[in-house]
Design an enzyme around this catalytic site. Structure first.
Site, mmCIF file in Angstrom:
data_model
loop_
_atom_site.group_PDB
_atom_site.id
_atom_site.type_symbol
_atom_site.label_atom_id
_atom_site.label_comp_id
_atom_site.label_asym_id
_atom_site.label_seq_id
_atom_site.Cartn_x
_atom_site.Cartn_y
_atom_site.Cartn_z
ATOM 1 N N ARG A 250 0.852 -1.190 0.000
ATOM 2 C CA ARG A 250 0.000 0.000 0.000
ATOM 3 C C ARG A 250 0.887 1.238 0.000
ATOM 4 O O ARG A 250 2.025 1.205 0.476
ATOM 5 C CB ARG A 250 -0.908 0.008 1.227
ATOM 6 C CG ARG A 250 -1.893 -1.164 1.272
ATOM 7 C CD ARG A 250 -2.736 -1.121 2.533
ATOM 8 N NE ARG A 250 -3.674 -2.232 2.568
ATOM 9 C CZ ARG A 250 -3.391 -3.431 3.093
ATOM 10 N NH1 ARG A 250 -2.216 -3.648 3.638
ATOM 11 N NH2 ARG A 250 -4.298 -4.399 3.083
ATOM 12 N N LYS A 277 -2.266 -1.679 7.798
ATOM 13 C CA LYS A 277 -3.693 -1.414 7.827
ATOM 14 C C LYS A 277 -4.354 -2.401 8.763
ATOM 15 O O LYS A 277 -4.024 -3.579 8.768
ATOM 16 C CB LYS A 277 -4.278 -1.540 6.420
ATOM 17 C CG LYS A 277 -5.764 -1.199 6.342
ATOM 18 C CD LYS A 277 -6.265 -1.295 4.916
ATOM 19 C CE LYS A 277 -7.759 -0.976 4.840
ATOM 20 N NZ LYS A 277 -8.282 -1.077 3.465
ATOM 21 N N HIS A 344 -2.407 2.711 -6.178
ATOM 22 C CA HIS A 344 -2.985 1.460 -5.667
ATOM 23 C C HIS A 344 -3.056 0.400 -6.774
ATOM 24 O O HIS A 344 -3.140 -0.794 -6.483
ATOM 25 C CB HIS A 344 -4.391 1.725 -5.114
ATOM 26 C CG HIS A 344 -4.950 0.587 -4.324
ATOM 27 N ND1 HIS A 344 -4.659 0.388 -2.995
ATOM 28 C CD2 HIS A 344 -5.770 -0.432 -4.689
ATOM 29 C CE1 HIS A 344 -5.287 -0.690 -2.562
ATOM 30 N NE2 HIS A 344 -5.966 -1.203 -3.554
ATOM 31 N N ARG A 347 -1.032 -2.956 -6.824
ATOM 32 C CA ARG A 347 -1.524 -4.121 -6.081
ATOM 33 C C ARG A 347 -2.493 -4.927 -6.944
ATOM 34 O O ARG A 347 -2.446 -6.159 -6.985
ATOM 35 C CB ARG A 347 -2.206 -3.666 -4.782
ATOM 36 C CG ARG A 347 -1.221 -3.111 -3.769
ATOM 37 C CD ARG A 347 -1.904 -2.432 -2.587
ATOM 38 N NE ARG A 347 -2.761 -3.310 -1.811
ATOM 39 C CZ ARG A 347 -2.320 -4.178 -0.904
ATOM 40 N NH1 ARG A 347 -1.016 -4.308 -0.685
ATOM 41 N NH2 ARG A 347 -3.152 -4.925 -0.210
ATOM 42 N N HIS A 370 -3.990 -8.898 2.983
ATOM 43 C CA HIS A 370 -5.430 -8.836 3.188
ATOM 44 C C HIS A 370 -5.740 -9.639 4.432
ATOM 45 O O HIS A 370 -5.342 -10.792 4.543
ATOM 46 C CB HIS A 370 -6.187 -9.398 1.981
ATOM 47 C CG HIS A 370 -6.171 -8.466 0.819
ATOM 48 N ND1 HIS A 370 -6.454 -8.869 -0.463
ATOM 49 C CD2 HIS A 370 -5.892 -7.131 0.730
ATOM 50 C CE1 HIS A 370 -6.363 -7.834 -1.291
ATOM 51 N NE2 HIS A 370 -6.025 -6.773 -0.578
ATOM 52 N N TYR A 380 -1.321 -18.240 11.852
ATOM 53 C CA TYR A 380 -0.884 -19.558 11.374
ATOM 54 C C TYR A 380 -0.593 -19.518 9.878
ATOM 55 O O TYR A 380 0.460 -19.973 9.417
ATOM 56 C CB TYR A 380 -1.971 -20.588 11.679
ATOM 57 C CG TYR A 380 -1.677 -21.966 11.108
ATOM 58 C CD1 TYR A 380 -0.721 -22.796 11.692
ATOM 59 C CD2 TYR A 380 -2.360 -22.426 9.989
ATOM 60 C CE1 TYR A 380 -0.453 -24.054 11.173
ATOM 61 C CE2 TYR A 380 -2.091 -23.689 9.460
ATOM 62 C CZ TYR A 380 -1.143 -24.497 10.067
ATOM 63 O OH TYR A 380 -0.876 -25.736 9.542
#
Length: 407
Positions: A250, A277, A344, A347, A370, A380
């Site tokens: 980002r 974020k 952006h 991405r 995300h 994990y």
């Protein structure tokens, strides 16, 4: 017959001097003044109700003069004659006055300030400042002075619709969410019986989701990479643009990068949790495996900005990072319009092309940082996918080099 005490006079009360112990000067009908050792003089009424002897305080002399004290005595006796305890009535009146004063002081602003102090401490300073600004500039001017007990959903909706009327639909929804957080806090604290701000977004115009422009065609991506290599502007901006396709972070994550986050030996960039974020309060460090090409770019960059804290310092102040506008303007200067490519968009470009090349979606999502809703599972997966992400990032960098050369 015993001689009755003479009624008090103002002169007698004024001339009463304090003694070594408190003493009483009686007026009649149970009314007396208590002279304290400090010289203070307190009116009191002795009365009997239900077979019990009681005392009622009527005020302090001279704030309550003799005439007023006698009137208060007579008023109290009228209540006693009706079986009403003037002491209990006074307590009830005092409690009611306190409740009214509390209600008048409990405005929307008072509750909002309390919410801000108690419920936003875990947020980053930047986001907390943003919430404070929205509150002070867009809600408090219209809601701040309203008592919470008198606040209506329509009041909040009207304040939110001011942003809607300016054409900022998204901000109107954000304001309704902010107000909703405050009103839910008020309900939980007992300041309101129900959530006044619940469901207000239903009455606002729907937000039209905007898709940020991105280049996803391999040939066009190759042209973009070559164009970035020729960028003639500020070095910080140029190096940030060179890195973006490889790491697809980002904007704020790459612009705020510090040299302490780069581990050249491990070929990793570890972005601390506070710079990532957050989703529903979940925030964790993000590891970016560094391909050979990225390490080389960073080593070149270190010769320029390695003496400072930031990778991409502003040309105007080495202690401040470059701006998002600076990156966006660079793309425009290279000839890419707002409908063609955005910051952006790197991405989206990586996500699209990596999915097309067959990499597992969950690995791509992990590298895009995300957030997984389940925090335990997220941690994990973060560790589980790292070797696969490292291989993917190496192959992705090689693929970008091919696009640069072949298209």
């Amino acid at each position: 017959m015993p001689r009755l005490a003479e009624p008090l006079t103002d002169i007698k009360i004024r001339n009463a001097k304090p003694g070594s112990k408190p003493y009483k000067l009686f007026d009649g009908g149970g009314l007396f003044i208590l002279v304290a050792t400090t010289g203070g003089k307190l009116w009191r009424l002795k009365y009997t109700l239900g077979g019990k002897e009681k005392l009622l305080t009527l005020g302090v002399y001279p704030a309550v003069p003799l005439k007023d004290a006698r009137q208060r005595r007579d008023d109290a006796k009228e209540l006693i004659a009706k079986g009403i305890d003037p002491g209990e009535q006074k307590k009830e009146a005092k409690a009611e006055a306190a409740a009214i004063a509390k209600d008048e002081a409990l405005t929307f602003e008072a509750v909002a300030r309390e919410w801000l102090a108690k419920k936003t401490g875990h947020l980053t300073p930047g986001y907390r400042k943003q919430l404070t600004s929205r509150l002070e500039n867009q809600l408090l001017p219209y809601l701040g002075g309203i008592r919470f007990s008198a606040l209506e959903p329509a009041d909040i909706l009207k304040a939110c619709r001011r942003a809607e009327e300016r054409g900022n639909i998204e901000m109107a929804h954000r304001l309704s969410q902010l107000a909703g957080q405050i009103t839910r806090f008020a309900r939980i604290c007992g300041y309101a019986k129900y959530d006044i701000g619940g469901g207000l977004s239903e009455a606002l115009q729907r937000v039209q989701k905007q898709h940020r422009a991105a280049i996803t065609d391999p040939a066009e991506a190759g042209g973009l990479l070559r164009a970035i290599d020729t960028y003639p502007g500020d070095l910080s901006v140029k190096y940030a643009l060179r890195l973006l396709p490889y790491v697809f972070l980002r904007s704020k994550e790459i612009r705020g990068a510090e040299w302490t986050e780069i581990d050249f030996d491990a070929a990793e960039w570890v972005i601390p949790a506070e710079r990532m974020k957050s989703a529903k309060g979940m925030r964790s460090p993000h590891i970016v495996p560094l391909a050979r090409q990225v390490v080389n770019i960073l080593k070149d960059l270190r010769q320029y900005s390695g003496g400072g804290r930031l990778l991409f310092p502003s040309p105007f102040n080495v202690n401040r990072q470059i701006s998002d506008v600076g990156l966006l303007n660079a793309l425009r200067r290279l000839g890419y319009g707002q409908e063609e490519m955005t910051v952006h968009g790197f991405r989206a470009m990586a996500s699209t092309l990596l999915n097309e090349k067959g990499y597992r979606a969950e690995v791509i999502e992990a590298q895009l940082s995300h957030h997984e809703r389940n925090s335990v599972r997220a941690a994990y997966n973060h560790a589980q996918y790292l070797p696969e992400r490292r291989r993917m990032m190496t192959e992705w960098a090689d693929y970008l080099d091919q696009l640069r050369q072949n298209f």
